[in-house]
Design an enzyme around this catalytic site. Structure first.
Site, PDB file in Angstrom:
ATOM      1  N   GLY A  49       0.800  -1.216   0.000  1.00 55.12           N
ATOM      2  CA  GLY A  49       0.000   0.000   0.000  1.00 55.12           C
ATOM      3  C   GLY A  49       0.834   1.267   0.000  1.00 55.12           C
ATOM      4  O   GLY A  49       0.293   2.362   0.075  1.00 55.12           O
ATOM      5  N   CYS A  50       2.138   1.107  -0.068  1.00 55.09           N
ATOM      6  CA  CYS A  50       3.042   2.261  -0.107  1.00 55.09           C
ATOM      7  C   CYS A  50       3.601   2.389  -1.520  1.00 55.09           C
ATOM      8  O   CYS A  50       3.945   1.387  -2.145  1.00 55.09           O
ATOM      9  CB  CYS A  50       4.186   2.085   0.878  1.00 55.09           C
ATOM     10  SG  CYS A  50       3.671   2.007   2.595  1.00 55.09           S
ATOM     11  N   ALA A  51       3.712   3.607  -2.009  1.00 51.86           N
ATOM     12  CA  ALA A  51       4.287   3.829  -3.332  1.00 51.86           C
ATOM     13  C   ALA A  51       5.777   3.514  -3.325  1.00 51.86           C
ATOM     14  O   ALA A  51       6.330   3.047  -4.313  1.00 51.86           O
ATOM     15  CB  ALA A  51       4.048   5.266  -3.775  1.00 51.86           C
TER      16      ALA A  51
END
Length: 136
Positions: A49-51
């Site tokens: 869920g993190c870029a």
């Protein structure tokens, strides 16, 4: 309910006039962190869920929550450093009680981050809460 280390960050932020100065401080906090050993940068510690690439490695010792983390992005490393000051050293049972959103709002972080960074920050907080809940 924040720890003294986090209260110190809040106090430091009060002396900074604009977000650019705060942004630099967050980056410096991240640079000061010890890097996570490569052996711990594995799928089990990766935060989805993190870029950016983000890894959080929790440790529970005598009912106390500890974690270490790392990222390939400087600002995200800094956000991990902020979360360390918020959560590291708390009793496991208290981790879910921390209102991270309200605490981080005291730093002005919620308004200053891009939507992508905000989503990543939420994912990191959720991982921390989940790990603590599983350990409790």
């Amino acid at each position: 309910m924040a720890q003294q280390a986090f209260e110190d960050v809040v106090e430091d932020f009060e002396f900074l006039d604009d977000w650019e100065d705060r942004y630099r401080m967050v980056i410096e906090m991240g640079k000061a962190m010890e890097p996570l050993p490569d052996a711990l940068k594995v799928p089990a510690t990766k935060v989805e869920g993190c870029a950016s690439q983000v890894w959080l490695h929790p440790r529970i010792a005598d009912g106390t929550f500890h974690f270490e983390g790392d990222s390939d992005a400087l600002i995200v490393r800094g956000l991990i450093a902020v979360l360390l000051r918020l959560y590291d050293g708390l009793p496991v049972s208290e981790v879910p009680r921390v209102d991270a959103r309200a605490e981080l709002a005291r730093l002005g972080l919620t308004e200053a981050l891009s939507a992508q960074r905000s989503n990543g920050l939420r994912a990191m907080i959720e991982r921390i809460r989940t790990e603590a809940a599983n350990a409790a």
